[in-house]
Enzyme design. Structure first.
Site, PDB file in Angstrom:
ATOM      1  N   GLY A 124     -10.903  -4.619 -12.725  1.00  0.00           N
ATOM      2  CA  GLY A 124     -12.331  -4.669 -13.032  1.00  0.00           C
ATOM      3  C   GLY A 124     -13.158  -5.234 -11.901  1.00  0.00           C
ATOM      4  O   GLY A 124     -12.718  -5.243 -10.747  1.00  0.00           O
ATOM      5  N   ALA A 125     -14.398  -5.700 -12.232  1.00  0.00           N
ATOM      6  CA  ALA A 125     -15.382  -6.121 -11.220  1.00  0.00           C
ATOM      7  C   ALA A 125     -15.475  -5.016 -10.159  1.00  0.00           C
ATOM      8  O   ALA A 125     -15.320  -5.253  -8.960  1.00  0.00           O
ATOM      9  CB  ALA A 125     -15.007  -7.466 -10.601  1.00  0.00           C
TER      10      ALA A 125
ATOM     11  N   GLU B  89      -5.880   1.052   0.672  1.00  0.00           N
ATOM     12  CA  GLU B  89      -5.090   0.504   1.793  1.00  0.00           C
ATOM     13  C   GLU B  89      -5.462  -0.932   2.117  1.00  0.00           C
ATOM     14  O   GLU B  89      -4.792  -1.576   2.907  1.00  0.00           O
ATOM     15  CB  GLU B  89      -5.290   1.367   3.037  1.00  0.00           C
ATOM     16  N   LYS B  90      -6.551  -1.433   1.525  1.00  0.00           N
ATOM     17  CA  LYS B  90      -6.919  -2.824   1.793  1.00  0.00           C
ATOM     18  C   LYS B  90      -5.771  -3.737   1.373  1.00  0.00           C
ATOM     19  O   LYS B  90      -5.442  -4.701   2.056  1.00  0.00           O
ATOM     20  CB  LYS B  90      -8.198  -3.209   1.065  1.00  0.00           C
TER      21      LYS B  90
ATOM     22  N   GLN C 217       0.650  -4.465  -1.070  1.00  0.00           N
ATOM     23  CA  GLN C 217       0.773  -4.024  -2.474  1.00  0.00           C
ATOM     24  C   GLN C 217       1.154  -2.544  -2.536  1.00  0.00           C
ATOM     25  O   GLN C 217       2.011  -2.135  -3.319  1.00  0.00           O
ATOM     26  CB  GLN C 217      -0.550  -4.262  -3.201  1.00  0.00           C
TER      27      GLN C 217
ATOM     28  N   GLY D 253     -15.354   0.550  -3.470  1.00  0.00           N
ATOM     29  CA  GLY D 253     -13.958   0.857  -3.108  1.00  0.00           C
ATOM     30  C   GLY D 253     -13.222   1.474  -4.297  1.00  0.00           C
ATOM     31  O   GLY D 253     -12.539   2.500  -4.168  1.00  0.00           O
ATOM     32  N   HIS D 254     -13.367   0.838  -5.479  1.00  0.00           N
ATOM     33  CA  HIS D 254     -12.719   1.389  -6.685  1.00  0.00           C
ATOM     34  C   HIS D 254     -13.277   2.774  -7.000  1.00  0.00           C
ATOM     35  O   HIS D 254     -12.538   3.682  -7.362  1.00  0.00           O
ATOM     36  CB  HIS D 254     -13.002   0.494  -7.905  1.00  0.00           C
TER      37      HIS D 254
ATOM     38  N   SER E 122     -14.312  -5.945  -1.712  1.00  0.00           N
ATOM     39  CA  SER E 122     -13.366  -6.650  -2.577  1.00  0.00           C
ATOM     40  C   SER E 122     -14.158  -7.288  -3.709  1.00  0.00           C
ATOM     41  O   SER E 122     -15.296  -7.733  -3.501  1.00  0.00           O
ATOM     42  CB  SER E 122     -12.658  -7.743  -1.771  1.00  0.00           C
ATOM     43  N   SER E 123     -13.550  -7.345  -4.882  1.00  0.00           N
ATOM     44  CA  SER E 123     -14.215  -7.988  -6.022  1.00  0.00           C
ATOM     45  C   SER E 123     -14.497  -9.454  -5.698  1.00  0.00           C
ATOM     46  O   SER E 123     -15.452 -10.044  -6.191  1.00  0.00           O
ATOM     47  CB  SER E 123     -13.338  -7.904  -7.266  1.00  0.00           C
TER      48      SER E 123
HETATM   49  O1  PAF Z   1      -5.056  -4.160  -6.919  1.00  0.00           O
HETATM   50  C1  PAF Z   1      -5.297  -4.567  -8.067  1.00  0.00           C
HETATM   51  O2  PAF Z   1      -6.423  -4.617  -8.524  1.00  0.00           O
HETATM   52  C2  PAF Z   1      -4.143  -5.071  -8.946  1.00  0.00           C
HETATM   53  O3  PAF Z   1      -3.193  -5.745  -8.188  1.00  0.00           O
HETATM   54  C3  PAF Z   1      -3.491  -3.955  -9.782  1.00  0.00           C
HETATM   55  C4  PAF Z   1      -2.829  -2.902  -8.923  1.00  0.00           C
HETATM   56  C5  PAF Z   1      -4.547  -3.304 -10.666  1.00  0.00           C
HETATM   57  C6  PAF Z   1      -2.420  -4.562 -10.696  1.00  0.00           C
HETATM   58  O4  PAF Z   1      -2.940  -5.530 -11.545  1.00  0.00           O
END
Ligand code: PAF
Length: 280
Positions: free
Chosen positions: A31-32, A148-149, A153, A36-37, A185-186
């Protein structure tokens, strides 16, 4: 747009779509939401019939409880943005829906999680892997989209998918930046006005280090970069490192690898920021 907080409802919705032969693209988030999202969602929309976004602030990936409490949340604003982007399903589970029993799963990602974020935030990637595997099990997407940020992960999720034979294609999307270069970034919401002015230095120093690569010894580039960053008000570097882009292990002088990434993490006051760029 269909919004559901239960696994049962989300599954029933998706089963109908899949029966109709529709492909599903999935963007997991906490969320937030920011641009980017939304760029991940647009990418998913362009490649799939149905797009799903999950909003779940995953408690088990926060190694610092204060960070979990302070994590920005604004569900109404998020739903509004997703509606405007024509998202089909938003999955908003509660913690008890996701974790009816305490989680005990332990993954071993080897050296991949012994460096950078894995080293600075013990347990973080285990928590990410647990929730992502659960979300993949619930949504069963054909493709899933990650920025990619969060470069480490992304590598961990690729490894997870390989290890657990999960039938999903992982799609990596480039980091979205503010006009002054700060990676979106959030957490940026939590920067004070003064800190927000300082924050773009991270990207500037990454670019400077990239331009020096090959001309100056690695350790000199790194030492200078860390010094510049630590000289900024309220800034404290956690790591600044050149890594092999596929193993994420620190690069040694003159090492030949197929890809290089420069990664940085620093705190600015109480806000932790990360960024990275490719070399070459
Ligand atoms: O990148 C994120 O926002 C989190 O790490 C994810 C992949 C949603 C897992 O909670």
């Amino acid at each position: 747009m269909f919004v559901s907080g239960t696994i049962k409802e989300a599954r029933a919705y998706l089963q109908k779509q899949k029966k109709a032969g529709k492909s599903v693209g999935f963007v997991p988030t906490m969320g937030a939401l920011h641009e980017g999202h939304l760029s991940l969602l647009r990418c998913a929309r362009s490649e799939n019939d149905v797009t799903v976004v999950s909003i779940f602030v995953n408690p088990i990936q926060f190694n610092n409880p204060a960070d979990l409490v302070k994590y920005p949340r604004d569900l109404h604003r998020d739903l509004d943005s997703l509606e405007k982007e024509h998202c089909d399903l938003v999955f908003t589970p509660s913690a008890s829906e996701m974790y009816p029993e305490p989680e005990t799963r332990e993954y071993d990602f080897g050296d991949l999680t012994r460096v950078m974020e894995g080293k600075c935030r013990p347990g973080h990637f285990n928590g990410v892997a647990v929730v992502v595997q659960k979300l993949f099990g619930i949504i069963q997407p054909g493709r899933a989209y990650f920025g990619e940020k969060d470069f480490q992960q992304l590598a961990v999720i690729r490894r997870l998918v390989e290890m657990e034979n999960i039938p999903v294609e992982i799609v990596a999307c480039p980091t979205k930046r503010e006009p002054d270069g700060l990676a979106m970034s959030s957490r940026n919401q939590r920067l004070s006005h003064a800190q927000r002015k300082t924050a773009p230095i991270l990207y500037q120093v990454l670019k400077q280090a990239r331009s020096e690569y090959g001309d100056i010894p690695l350790h000199s580039i790194t030492t200078k970069a860390i010094k510049t960053l630590n000289n900024q008000p309220e800034m404290q570097v956690e790591y600044f490192t050149f890594v092999d882009a596929s193993t994420l292990q620190p690069l040694t002088e003159h090492q030949k690898v197929s890809g290089i990434r420069i990664c940085v993490a620093a705190t600015l006051g109480s806000v932790r920021l990360i960024d990275n760029i490719p070399v070459g």
